[in-house]
Scaffold this motif. Structure first.
Motif, PDB file in Angstrom:
ATOM      1  N   LEU A 111       0.815  -1.213   0.000  1.00  0.00           N
ATOM      2  CA  LEU A 111       0.000   0.000   0.000  1.00  0.00           C
ATOM      3  C   LEU A 111       0.849   1.263   0.000  1.00  0.00           C
ATOM      4  N   ILE A 112       1.963   1.238   0.704  1.00  0.00           N
ATOM      5  CA  ILE A 112       2.860   2.392   0.708  1.00  0.00           C
ATOM      6  C   ILE A 112       3.476   2.598  -0.671  1.00  0.00           C
ATOM      7  N   GLY A 113       3.799   1.491  -1.338  1.00  0.00           N
ATOM      8  CA  GLY A 113       4.451   1.590  -2.640  1.00  0.00           C
ATOM      9  C   GLY A 113       3.595   2.219  -3.716  1.00  0.00           C
ATOM     10  N   GLY A 114       2.276   2.184  -3.587  1.00  0.00           N
ATOM     11  CA  GLY A 114       1.423   2.738  -4.636  1.00  0.00           C
ATOM     12  C   GLY A 114       1.191   4.226  -4.532  1.00  0.00           C
TER      13      GLY A 114
ATOM     14  N   SER B 113      -0.504  -1.309  -6.824  1.00  0.00           N
ATOM     15  CA  SER B 113      -1.462  -0.819  -5.825  1.00  0.00           C
ATOM     16  C   SER B 113      -1.864   0.629  -6.063  1.00  0.00           C
ATOM     17  N   SER B 114      -1.126   1.338  -6.928  1.00  0.00           N
ATOM     18  CA  SER B 114      -1.521   2.711  -7.258  1.00  0.00           C
ATOM     19  C   SER B 114      -2.902   2.746  -7.905  1.00  0.00           C
ATOM     20  N   ALA B 115      -3.320   1.615  -8.501  1.00  0.00           N
ATOM     21  CA  ALA B 115      -4.655   1.549  -9.097  1.00  0.00           C
ATOM     22  C   ALA B 115      -5.743   1.668  -8.033  1.00  0.00           C
TER      23      ALA B 115
ATOM     24  N   LEU C 157     -10.086   5.094  -5.723  1.00  0.00           N
ATOM     25  CA  LEU C 157     -10.572   5.890  -4.599  1.00  0.00           C
ATOM     26  C   LEU C 157     -10.691   7.363  -4.987  1.00  0.00           C
ATOM     27  N   TYR C 158      -9.731   7.853  -5.764  1.00  0.00           N
ATOM     28  CA  TYR C 158      -9.821   9.243  -6.228  1.00  0.00           C
ATOM     29  C   TYR C 158     -10.999   9.417  -7.187  1.00  0.00           C
TER      30      TYR C 158
ATOM     31  N   VAL D  74      -2.714  -3.342 -14.127  1.00  0.00           N
ATOM     32  CA  VAL D  74      -1.927  -4.240 -14.983  1.00  0.00           C
ATOM     33  C   VAL D  74      -0.702  -3.518 -15.534  1.00  0.00           C
ATOM     34  N   LEU D  75      -0.891  -2.261 -15.943  1.00  0.00           N
ATOM     35  CA  LEU D  75       0.210  -1.488 -16.522  1.00  0.00           C
ATOM     36  C   LEU D  75       1.307  -1.201 -15.506  1.00  0.00           C
ATOM     37  N   THR D  76       0.934  -0.590 -14.393  1.00  0.00           N
ATOM     38  CA  THR D  76       1.932  -0.199 -13.394  1.00  0.00           C
ATOM     39  C   THR D  76       2.561  -1.417 -12.728  1.00  0.00           C
TER      40      THR D  76
END
Length: 638
Positions: free
Chosen positions: A500-503, A573-575, A580-581, A614-616
């Protein structure tokens, strides 16, 4: 060999026929058109749109004036998927010959049409018209700035409000349109090109003497008496059995704007200074952080490798700690390695599609004037990038000692597309249930399936076959037969926490640009700064790679060698933050009330977030894969 060649030839022919059937290469209005004085200008109509419902409807779904025969204009695949429905209209102008109070038609509302008009007015629907490939805009003067004018796409079907002291709100239709056509004239040839198409809508209750006829002269506006429509007239109310007379004015204005710059009006609708400053500020912060991370990693790694290579005695070797200890397990195949291979291959497919699309868009090949061109290009590139998806999947699969390459190839060809197609099919059913023109027709849906099964799947198999024929990737160190026990980890190295921190950082790289992308999609504005978007994409790649490498390094230093899936999920996890945004944007920026519209929004944003994952994830995985191979090939292993 002869049969294989024949099959390949038939497949290529079939693909070309399919492309031309869906008009994938149709570019509407890309060449300038010159007009002499008196030349006939034909206005086309497009869909009715609303930011409150996000459900487009055909222009003639409302009781507007119709031509004798409605003709659909040729549409490319992207236009159909966007819900564009471009048709002819009874609006006809003569170049540089003004018209005043031109009567278009006369209709009488019934209960059904009055109800439909009221619903569209309540939902703030806009009618979109096109002249010489230019969308119609309504100039609106901003109240906060004296000299600033913004342009609204299309004119509102009508308005709701009180009139003449009545306390009851009523619905009024815009039945009179004051068009302004701007043109740029060649001083030598007297030929002119259209560079602007504006309108001011009015609601006027027209009156006339006696019974209605086609050549009836109106008393509310008379071109012979030069009596124009003004806002002081009584508005046209929308009620059952009400008569409505549709009229329009046409005025021509010479402009200094050249044909090549005529789209600037449509593209410069946002606060550009804020846009550019925000993007540059975000990029500078991310670049600074990336530089700091890269510098720290290079110094730390150099010290580690030097220390490990200078160990002389066996006692020193036994006392060593850190990432070198797990060299016998670091390349052990992960759990669910097949699924990882599938997602990595799909990510490569996405990466290739987005990279090529952005390059073409930044070079100006996919301008907003080519309606649907961007979506068509992305869809076709996705299909052809299946070649690289199959290759990447099988190369990784063979490194994991896999042998059933056909099975893994099928999974690659169907896992992601089938999921997206299922969601898209459900959303399309909801749109169809609302009788919206945004519903993809059966023929287009069938064409998408053929593109998938007829072109994408075979290309995935071709790439997989080439990848499987190549020798397997060799690990830089040998893997032990018995897995090493992983020591207890600190709380901050917990997989969920570190993932979660990495995203956060990759999401921060695209956060500001994401706002403008969502605004262009859901508030029906044009997006055009593809150059900056390409820079943001490069920064996203760097950020995903570096944050994954840093956290992977910390993980290996803690003697945890299960890095395969964690490297994918760290940047992927950035997805989650993107979705959320998107939810935050829905509740703060949009005014959507209908459940179907909300389902469409979250359904499409779910697809977008899934694709972003999938991309990130693939970018982070390959960065970590390269990093681990590099560091373990740089130390001496006994």
């Amino acid at each position: 060999m002869a049969r294989a060649a024949l099959a390949l030839e038939l497949w290529i022919c079939f693909s070309l026929i399919l492309f031309f059937h869906v008009r994938c290469f149709y570019l509407p209005g890309v060449a300038p058109q010159d007009f002499m004085k008196g030349d006939l200008l034909k206005v086309k109509v497009n869909k009715l749109t609303s930011t409150k419902t996000q459900l487009p409807y055909s222009y003639y779904s409302l009781p507007y004036c119709r031509p004798g025969h409605i003709v659909d204009s040729a549409e490319n695949l992207g236009e159909v998927l966007r819900g564009d429905r471009i048709e002819n209209s009874p609006y006809e102008f003569k170049m540089r010959e003004p018209e005043m109070c031109k009567v278009l038609c006369h209709i009488t509302l019934n209960a059904k049409t009055a109800k439909e008009l009221k619903e569209k007015i309540d939902d703030e629907y806009r009618a979109n018209l096109i002249l010489d490939n230019l969308p119609l805009v309504v100039p609106i003067r901003r109240t906060d700035l004296d000299s600033s004018i913004v342009y609204q796409h299309g004119f509102h079907v009508g308005l709701r409000g009180q009139y003449a002291g009545s306390k009851e709100e009523k619905h009024f239709i815009h039945n009179h349109l004051a068009f302004k056509v701007k043109y740029h004239k060649d001083p030598v040839t007297e030929l002119a090109r259209i560079v602007g198409f504006e309108v001011k809508p009015y609601s006027i209750k027209h009156s006339y003497d006696g019974k209605w006829s086609d050549n009836k002269r109106l008393t509310t506006c008379d071109p012979h008496a030069r009596k124009q429509v003004t806002n002081s007239e009584m508005p046209q109310e929308v009620e059952d059995k009400k008569e409505i007379v549709f009229t329009y004015d046409v005025d021509f204005e010479e402009s200094d704007v050249k044909w090549a710059s005529r789209w600037d009006t449509y593209l410069l609708m946002a606060d550009d200074q804020i846009h550019w400053f925000s993007i540059v500020n975000s990029l500078m912060i991310v670049l600074f952080l990336s530089g700091m991370v890269a510098m720290i990693m290079m110094r730390t790694l150099y010290r580690d490798i030097s220390k490990y290579n200078q160990l002389e005695t066996q006692e020193e070797a036994q006392e060593e700690t850190g990432w070198k200890l797990v060299h016998g397990d670091v390349f052990r195949p992960p759990v669910n390695s097949d699924l990882l291979c599938v997602y990595v291959g799909t990510g490569v497919q996405f990466f290739g599609m987005i990279l090529v699309t952005m390059i073409f868009a930044a070079l100006g090949f996919l301008s907003p004037s080519n309606r649907g061109g961007l979506m068509t290009a992305m869809l076709l590139l996705w299909v052809f990038m299946g070649l690289f998806a199959g290759y990447a999947t099988v190369r990784l699969y063979k490194m994991f000692k896999g042998t059933e390459w056909k099975k893994i190839t099928l999974k690659t060809a169907f896992t992601f597309p089938a999921t997206v197609f299922a969601i898209f099919f459900v959303l399309n059913a909801l749109i169809w249930g609302e009788k919206s023109s945004g519903a993809v027709p059966f023929g287009t849906m069938f064409a998408l399936v053929i593109l998938w099964f007829g072109i994408s799947v075979p290309l995935v198999f071709v790439g997989a076959y080439v990848g499987f024929k190549k020798p397997a990737i060799e690990d830089p160190v040998k893997t032990n037969k018995i897995p090493r026990q992983i020591p207890e980890q600190a709380w901050y190295m917990n997989p969920v926490f570190s993932i979660l921190i990495g995203g956060i950082l990759p999401f921060g790289a695209v956060f500001i640009e994401l706002f403008f992308i969502l605004t262009s999609i859901w508030l029906h504005q044009f997006y055009y700064i593809f150059g900056f978007l390409f820079i943001v994409f490069i920064i996203l790649i760097i950020t995903c790679a570096e944050i994954t490498i840093v956290l992977c390094y910390f993980q290996l230093c803690s003697e945890d060698y299960l890095w395969w899936w964690r490297s994918y999920l760290t940047s992927g996890s950035s997805a989650l933050y993107l979705f959320l945004y998107a939810a935050f944007y829905f509740f703060t920026k949009l005014d959507i009330k209908k459940p179907v519209s909300g389902a469409l929004y979250f359904g499409y944003m779910l697809i977008g977030s899934y694709a972003f994952f999938v991309l990130t994830g693939t970018i982070g995985f390959y960065a970590c894969f390269w990093f681990t191979r590099l560091i373990y090939s740089s130390v001496k292993i006994d």
